[in-house]
Design a protein around this motif. Structure first.
Motif, PDB file in Angstrom:
ATOM      1  N   MET A 834     -26.154 -30.554  25.302  1.00 40.02           N
ATOM      2  CA  MET A 834     -26.439 -29.903  23.921  1.00 40.02           C
ATOM      3  C   MET A 834     -25.286 -29.586  23.002  1.00 40.02           C
ATOM      4  SD  MET A 834     -28.024 -26.088  23.711  1.00 40.02           S
ATOM      5  CE  MET A 834     -26.665 -25.134  24.054  1.00 40.02           C
ATOM      6  N   LYS A 835     -24.349 -29.223  23.518  1.00 42.16           N
ATOM      7  CA  LYS A 835     -22.895 -28.739  22.975  1.00 42.16           C
ATOM      8  C   LYS A 835     -22.600 -29.977  22.166  1.00 42.16           C
ATOM      9  CE  LYS A 835     -21.819 -24.667  24.274  1.00 42.16           C
ATOM     10  NZ  LYS A 835     -21.362 -23.551  23.524  1.00 42.16           N
ATOM     11  N   ILE A 836     -22.619 -31.274  22.687  1.00 42.29           N
ATOM     12  CA  ILE A 836     -22.270 -32.506  22.095  1.00 42.29           C
ATOM     13  C   ILE A 836     -23.169 -32.780  20.785  1.00 42.29           C
ATOM     14  CG2 ILE A 836     -22.107 -34.875  22.327  1.00 42.29           C
ATOM     15  CD1 ILE A 836     -19.569 -33.713  23.154  1.00 42.29           C
ATOM     16  N   ALA A 837     -24.869 -32.856  21.128  1.00 39.04           N
ATOM     17  CA  ALA A 837     -25.240 -32.961  19.969  1.00 39.04           C
ATOM     18  C   ALA A 837     -25.251 -31.919  19.119  1.00 39.04           C
ATOM     19  CB  ALA A 837     -27.045 -32.688  20.511  1.00 39.04           C
ATOM     20  N   SER A 838     -24.919 -30.646  19.229  1.00 43.46           N
ATOM     21  CA  SER A 838     -24.635 -29.773  18.180  1.00 43.46           C
ATOM     22  C   SER A 838     -23.361 -30.028  17.373  1.00 43.46           C
ATOM     23  CB  SER A 838     -24.482 -28.257  18.606  1.00 43.46           C
ATOM     24  OG  SER A 838     -25.810 -27.948  19.197  1.00 43.46           O
ATOM     25  N   LYS A 839     -22.464 -30.667  18.020  1.00 43.80           N
ATOM     26  CA  LYS A 839     -21.405 -31.136  17.400  1.00 43.80           C
ATOM     27  C   LYS A 839     -21.339 -31.915  16.463  1.00 43.80           C
ATOM     28  CE  LYS A 839     -16.318 -31.640  18.214  1.00 43.80           C
ATOM     29  NZ  LYS A 839     -15.917 -30.588  17.646  1.00 43.80           N
ATOM     30  N   ILE A 840     -22.225 -33.017  17.100  1.00 42.85           N
ATOM     31  CA  ILE A 840     -22.447 -34.382  15.950  1.00 42.85           C
ATOM     32  C   ILE A 840     -23.251 -33.585  14.862  1.00 42.85           C
ATOM     33  CG2 ILE A 840     -23.849 -36.438  15.530  1.00 42.85           C
ATOM     34  CD1 ILE A 840     -23.551 -36.671  18.754  1.00 42.85           C
ATOM     35  N   ALA A 841     -24.181 -32.908  14.779  1.00 41.11           N
ATOM     36  CA  ALA A 841     -25.027 -32.465  13.763  1.00 41.11           C
ATOM     37  C   ALA A 841     -24.011 -31.643  12.720  1.00 41.11           C
ATOM     38  CB  ALA A 841     -25.914 -31.554  14.233  1.00 41.11           C
ATOM     39  N   SER A 842     -23.073 -30.913  13.354  1.00 42.74           N
ATOM     40  CA  SER A 842     -22.172 -30.159  12.434  1.00 42.74           C
ATOM     41  C   SER A 842     -21.252 -30.736  11.394  1.00 42.74           C
ATOM     42  CB  SER A 842     -21.077 -29.287  13.310  1.00 42.74           C
ATOM     43  OG  SER A 842     -20.207 -30.236  14.272  1.00 42.74           O
ATOM     44  N   PHE A 843     -20.927 -32.211  11.830  1.00 40.78           N
ATOM     45  CA  PHE A 843     -20.512 -33.055  10.752  1.00 40.78           C
ATOM     46  C   PHE A 843     -21.216 -33.351   9.424  1.00 40.78           C
ATOM     47  CE2 PHE A 843     -17.766 -33.776  14.527  1.00 40.78           C
ATOM     48  CZ  PHE A 843     -16.423 -33.285  14.134  1.00 40.78           C
ATOM     49  N   LYS A 844     -22.633 -33.248   9.560  1.00 31.48           N
ATOM     50  CA  LYS A 844     -23.321 -33.304   8.482  1.00 31.48           C
ATOM     51  C   LYS A 844     -23.416 -34.834   8.183  1.00 31.48           C
ATOM     52  CE  LYS A 844     -23.240 -28.665   6.832  1.00 31.48           C
ATOM     53  NZ  LYS A 844     -24.617 -28.271   7.936  1.00 31.48           N
ATOM     54  N   GLY A 845     -23.207 -35.825   9.120  1.00 27.85           N
ATOM     55  CA  GLY A 845     -23.354 -37.267   8.769  1.00 27.85           C
ATOM     56  C   GLY A 845     -24.554 -37.836   8.621  1.00 27.85           C
ATOM     57  N   THR A 857     -34.144 -29.694  21.131  1.00 29.53           N
ATOM     58  CA  THR A 857     -35.048 -30.213  22.167  1.00 29.53           C
ATOM     59  C   THR A 857     -34.427 -29.913  23.757  1.00 29.53           C
ATOM     60  OG1 THR A 857     -36.105 -32.121  20.902  1.00 29.53           O
ATOM     61  CG2 THR A 857     -36.310 -32.196  22.985  1.00 29.53           C
ATOM     62  N   ILE A 858     -33.139 -30.025  23.863  1.00 27.08           N
ATOM     63  CA  ILE A 858     -32.773 -30.026  25.071  1.00 27.08           C
ATOM     64  C   ILE A 858     -32.588 -28.441  25.302  1.00 27.08           C
ATOM     65  CG2 ILE A 858     -30.371 -29.888  26.372  1.00 27.08           C
ATOM     66  CD1 ILE A 858     -29.771 -32.607  24.774  1.00 27.08           C
ATOM     67  N   ARG A 859     -32.322 -27.481  24.165  1.00 27.71           N
ATOM     68  CA  ARG A 859     -32.372 -26.067  24.396  1.00 27.71           C
ATOM     69  C   ARG A 859     -33.773 -25.538  24.819  1.00 27.71           C
ATOM     70  NH1 ARG A 859     -30.448 -24.922  19.895  1.00 27.71           N
ATOM     71  NH2 ARG A 859     -28.551 -24.511  20.460  1.00 27.71           N
ATOM     72  N   MET A 860     -34.775 -26.206  24.267  1.00 28.86           N
ATOM     73  CA  MET A 860     -36.024 -25.570  24.522  1.00 28.86           C
ATOM     74  C   MET A 860     -36.680 -25.968  25.964  1.00 28.86           C
ATOM     75  SD  MET A 860     -37.010 -23.836  22.044  1.00 28.86           S
ATOM     76  CE  MET A 860     -38.461 -23.450  22.356  1.00 28.86           C
ATOM     77  N   GLU A 861     -36.132 -27.385  26.283  1.00 31.31           N
ATOM     78  CA  GLU A 861     -36.666 -28.016  27.604  1.00 31.31           C
ATOM     79  C   GLU A 861     -36.121 -27.403  28.689  1.00 31.31           C
ATOM     80  OE1 GLU A 861     -36.556 -31.925  27.018  1.00 31.31           O
ATOM     81  OE2 GLU A 861     -38.575 -32.454  25.708  1.00 31.31           O
ATOM     82  N   GLN A 862     -34.804 -27.135  28.365  1.00 36.61           N
ATOM     83  CA  GLN A 862     -33.991 -26.878  29.549  1.00 36.61           C
ATOM     84  C   GLN A 862     -33.718 -25.278  29.621  1.00 36.61           C
ATOM     85  OE1 GLN A 862     -33.277 -28.932  31.888  1.00 36.61           O
ATOM     86  NE2 GLN A 862     -34.165 -30.672  30.295  1.00 36.61           N
ATOM     87  N   MET A 863     -34.390 -24.700  28.574  1.00 36.97           N
ATOM     88  CA  MET A 863     -34.325 -23.195  28.551  1.00 36.97           C
ATOM     89  C   MET A 863     -32.838 -22.398  28.669  1.00 36.97           C
ATOM     90  SD  MET A 863     -37.857 -21.964  30.424  1.00 36.97           S
ATOM     91  CE  MET A 863     -37.293 -23.116  32.315  1.00 36.97           C
ATOM     92  N   ILE A 864     -32.179 -23.249  27.636  1.00 33.93           N
ATOM     93  CA  ILE A 864     -30.597 -22.964  27.516  1.00 33.93           C
ATOM     94  C   ILE A 864     -30.514 -21.704  26.627  1.00 33.93           C
ATOM     95  CG2 ILE A 864     -28.066 -23.658  27.322  1.00 33.93           C
ATOM     96  CD1 ILE A 864     -29.137 -26.310  28.150  1.00 33.93           C
ATOM     97  N   TYR A 865     -30.204 -20.477  27.073  1.00 34.79           N
ATOM     98  CA  TYR A 865     -29.819 -19.544  26.122  1.00 34.79           C
ATOM     99  C   TYR A 865     -28.605 -19.034  26.349  1.00 34.79           C
ATOM    100  CZ  TYR A 865     -35.016 -19.320  26.861  1.00 34.79           C
ATOM    101  OH  TYR A 865     -36.312 -19.902  26.799  1.00 34.79           O
ATOM    102  N   GLU A 866     -27.955 -18.884  25.145  1.00 35.10           N
ATOM    103  CA  GLU A 866     -26.505 -18.349  25.131  1.00 35.10           C
ATOM    104  C   GLU A 866     -26.506 -17.138  24.267  1.00 35.10           C
ATOM    105  OE1 GLU A 866     -24.121 -22.463  24.144  1.00 35.10           O
ATOM    106  OE2 GLU A 866     -25.476 -21.898  22.665  1.00 35.10           O
ATOM    107  N   ASP A 867     -25.349 -16.450  24.663  1.00 33.46           N
ATOM    108  CA  ASP A 867     -25.109 -15.125  24.200  1.00 33.46           C
ATOM    109  C   ASP A 867     -24.774 -15.082  22.764  1.00 33.46           C
ATOM    110  OD1 ASP A 867     -25.620 -13.842  26.752  1.00 33.46           O
ATOM    111  OD2 ASP A 867     -23.599 -13.971  27.237  1.00 33.46           O
TER     112      ASP A 867
END
Length: 867
Positions: A834-845, A857-867
């Protein structure tokens, strides 16, 4: 071309003045009769005797002296007339300006004669004003000063004499026809109603000439034929002018051979024609570039040449003295020395023209024997007719021949003879100009400048400007414009400055600077005679700029096509080439394909055929017509192997074949690439790369590796070919790894070498890291497992290498990111993924939205919640 009034005809129009007592004197009457019969020497003798009459009244004496002057001028004794006019008795005579100008014209000093007739322009009461204005206009036309002639005729058109007004309008019409201003000429041409005699004949002649100029050749033939059938209603010169006009029209409607036959038959019928010069000018123009031995014109000329003359010596080499091209015996003698000068008769005139014209035809034939005979005929002309006006022309022509043969000394002897002996300023100017060019070519700039300067004083307007421009160019070399030496004529100096500005703009190597300079020139000189050339070149320069300015180029083309005068000043081939260049820049290749085919069809012998064919093939390629593109380009390479366009044509043909739909076509592509490689020219290395790439695409991996490995090993780090060759070699080895796993290690070794050399090339680093990662994914680890961790390091290094700034390129950068994402997902490391996917998106390519969706999708399917 309309017939010009000769000096003879203008003088003949003068009134025969004199007191009644003088008219009754026998000697006076006999002198006038002799003058009218063109017996100049007899007239001179009678007038000389009349001057001895006792108790002659001053007015009568003056009239006899004036008529004697006329006899001298018309009898080719103008130098004697000038000396007489310098007598104080003529100083205050109002007629002196007129006779002095006539004498100057008789000596070929046309510029001085034109200036001498200025009083007739300013003074309505000037003696012989109408005749003076006619003479001035005629001389200005002889000097090529058409604008000056029009100005003189405009003054004449305001005369109180209706007959002079009619003559002025007729001659203005003739001048407009010569200038190509047919619409204006048609408007000015007086109606036939109300005209009679010579004026009506002149009007009919001009109407026929105008029809021909308007492109109505068949109507012109009819009109000239009608004139030819009315010989009794017109003067002899006018009748033969109609014959010549009929020949001109026939040349257009039926061809040159029919026109030449018409004139040849006319001469054969009556050999004492009064207008041989314009007739033979046309025969010379209609001679083929290489006349056949039985050519009609050449055979008839041979019949009109008398039998051979005896031996002689002179400037131009003779067949008796050895090699006609090299012998300079007697070269210091500016003129032949015959035993006696033959009488100038019409038969002699025909023989002289025949000698001159046949000599040129023989020289064109180009064989040693014909060249030898051409020299012999020119020398006969000098020997047998030394007083003929064709002699200086013959000397000029022979000088040009010697230049072609690289015999400069013989050429200079001939040119110097023209300068010393010719009466015509035009011929002298042409000789000086030709000698100047030869001096410049052999490295004598000082002599060249002096001769160009001499030519500028002798040649008329445009030609004189060119000579003066060359004087400035030779003297200045690369100097500043303010250093241009003055010619003493402010208007010419201004024109030369403009010409220099244009020349510098035309040769400026930078398209941007050239285009800018040409626009400045056109702004300053919008009506310049070379404005069309300037616009054409500016448009072409605009297309070579970066980026090309097609809009400006199209605008210039539109201006050229909408102005008939500009369009006429430009060669049709150059205009067609500009259209092709513009079409080649268009988005759609269809227009370029059509323009290229049109150019090749219209100008099959153009030096630019190869380049036009390349444009055709390139645009067929752009149009994805790969089959025809390949045929066009391969044909160009085969038919013009030494053309600069041939290597590019072969390369593009190979690419077109590679994109063909069949294996055979791709096989032919490999052969074409091999041809380019074998040529060992600048495109060879690129062909090697594309050849290897095609082998890889065809899965002929062993061949590709065999070709690339030794080449890559021979290329040292820093060589611009090393990286592309290494990338291809790595790709071939990687692809071979499916069947030969050991090749993967070799591929990785290649990528590692290139990565070490890819300093300061972030885009290349991204690609190499991706290739390394993909190779590592397929290599077994030391413990028998995979090397996915090492591959992940390659991909992540790319994502971290940008320091959160936009990457140098997107393709390999995002490929690394998504490959890292795939490895993390396969390993079940969802939070990292999820972190890598978010990093790719942050470059707005380009794939930012896809990456953001994956992260969500990863966040929702894997129920990853961050503070």
């Amino acid at each position: 071309m309309p017939v010009r009034p000769s000096l003879f005809l203008i003088l003949a129009a003068l009134p025969a003045l004199g007191a009644t007592a003088l008219r009754d004197q026998p000697l006076w009457r006999q002198g006038m009769e002799a003058l009218d019969a063109e017996l100049w020497d007899v007239a001179d003798q009678r007038f000389e005797q009349a001057l001895k009459t006792p108790d002659l009244a001053p007015a009568d004496r003056h009239q006899i002296e004036t008529k004697r002057l006329e006899a001298w001028i018309r009898g080719d004794r103008s130098d004697q007339a000038l000396k007489k006019l310098a007598d104080p008795a003529f100083a205050n005579d109002p007629e002196t300006y007129f006779w002095k100008s006539q004498a100057l014209a008789g000596l070929g000093r046309y510029h001085e004669a034109v200036e001498g007739l200025v009083p007739a322009m300013d003074n309505p009461k000037a003696a012989f004003r109408n005749q003076a204005l006619l003479t001035r206009a005629s001389l200005q036309l002889s000097l090529g000063d058409q604008d000056g002639a029009r100005g003189t005729l405009e003054v004449l058109a305001r005369s109180s004499d209706p007959s002079m007004v009619r003559q002025a309008k007729l001659r203005q019409t003739s001048l407009l026809i010569d200038q190509g201003k047919t619409t204006e000429a048609r408007k000015l041409l007086p109606p036939a109603k109300g005209l009679e005699g010579s004026d009506l004949a002149e009007r009919s002649f001009l109407d026929a000439t105008l029809l021909l100029a308007e492109g109505k050749a068949d109507e012109a033939v009819t009109a000239f034929t009608a004139l030819k059938q009315q010989a009794e209603k017109q003067s002899r010169p006018r009748y033969y002018a109609a014959v010549i006009g009929l020949a001109d029209a026939t040349a257009v409607s039926e061809g040159k051979e029919a026109a030449a036959t018409l004139l040849l038959d006319e001469i054969q019928k009556q050999k004492d024609l009064p207008m041989l010069e314009p007739i033979f000018k046309r025969l010379l123009q209609w001679l083929p570039d290489q006349p056949a031995p039985d050519d009609t014109i050449m055979e008839r000329l041979k019949d009109w040449i008398p039998p051979n003359a005896p031996s002689f010596r002179g400037v131009i080499p003779t067949p008796i003295e050895g090699d006609p091209a090299k012998d300079l015996s007697g070269a210091n003698d500016p003129w032949p020395v015959p035993a006696a000068k033959p009488a100038q008769t019409t038969a002699n005139d025909l023989a002289a023209f025949s000698l001159y014209t046949r000599a040129i035809g023989l020289y064109r034939t180009g064989t040693p024997d014909s060249t030898h005979e051409a020299d012999h005929l020119m020398t006969r002309l000098r020997w047998e007719y030394p007083g003929h006006f064709l002699v200086p022309r013959a000397l000029l022509q022979v000088g040009r021949w010697r230049l072609l043969e690289k015999d400069l000394e013989a050429a200079f002897v001939a040119f110097d003879a023209v300068l010393k002996t010719a009466n015509s300023p035009q011929l002298k100017g042409e000789a000086a100009f030709a000698e100047a060019r030869a001096e410049y070519d052999r490295g004598n700039p000082d002599a060249a400048a002096a001769l160009f300067n001499q030519a500028s004083e002798l040649l008329p307007d445009r030609s004189g400007d060119v000579a003066a421009l060359n004087t400035a160019l030779v003297r200045l070399q690369d100097g500043d414009l303010p250093a241009i030496p003055s010619t003493g004529h402010p208007e010419r100096d201004a024109r030369i400055r403009g010409e220099l500005d244009l020349e510098r703009a035309l040769v400026e190597p930078s398209p941007d600077k050239s285009c800018e300079a040409l626009q400045q020139f056109l702004s300053t000189h919008p009506a310049h005679p070379r404005a069309g050339e300037a616009r054409l070149t500016a448009a072409s320069a605009a297309l070579r700029m970066h980026p090309p300015d097609s809009t400006f180029a199209k605008a210039q083309l539109g201006i050229l096509e909408s102005d008939a005068a500009l369009l006429k000043s430009i060669p049709a081939e150059r205009l067609a080439w500009l259209r092709l260049e513009i079409a080649d820049q268009a988005e759609s290749p269809e227009a370029a394909i059509q323009a290229a085919r049109g150019y090749l069809g219209s100008f099959p012998d153009s030096p630019a055929v190869a380049e036009a064919t390349l444009i055709l093939g390139r645009n067929q390629f752009r149009n994805e017509d790969y089959h025809n593109s390949r045929l066009t380009l391969e044909r160009l390479a085969n038919t013009s192997p030494n053309s600069p366009a041939a290597p590019a044509a072969l390369m593009l043909a190979a690419r077109a074949a590679a994109l063909g739909a069949t294996d055979q076509s791709r096989g032919e592509s490999l052969k074409l690439y091999s041809k380019i490689i074998d040529r060992n020219d600048s495109l060879g290395p690129l062909a090697r790369l594309e050849h290897a790439s095609l082998l890889i695409d065809l899965s002929r991996l062993d061949e590709a590796i065999t070709e690339l490995q030794p080449w890559f090993a021979s290329l040292k780090p820093g060589d611009p070919l090393r990286i592309p060759a290494g990338l291809l070699l790595g790709d071939a080895l990687y692809a071979q790894g499916v069947e030969k796993p050991a090749s993967l290690a070799s591929a990785l070794a290649i990528y590692d070498q290139l990565l070490a050399e890819a300093k300061n090339q972030p885009a290349l680093v991204n690609r190499l890291q991706y290739q390394r990662g993909m190779t590592l994914e397929h290599l077994p680890g030391p413990d028998g497992g995979t090397r996915a961790g090492s591959a992940l390091e390659c991909y992540v290094a790319v994502l971290q290498g940008t320091n959160d700034r936009p990457p140098a390129e997107w393709k390999w950068f995002e490929s690394c990111g998504f490959r890292a994402l795939k490895l993390l997902e396969d390993a079940g490391k969802w939070r990292s993924a999820m972190k890598i996917a978010s990093k790719i998106a942050s470059f707005k390519g380009p794939r930012a939205a896809e990456a953001a969706e994956r992260a969500q999708t990863i966040r929702m399917e894997q129920m990853i919640y961050e503070d």
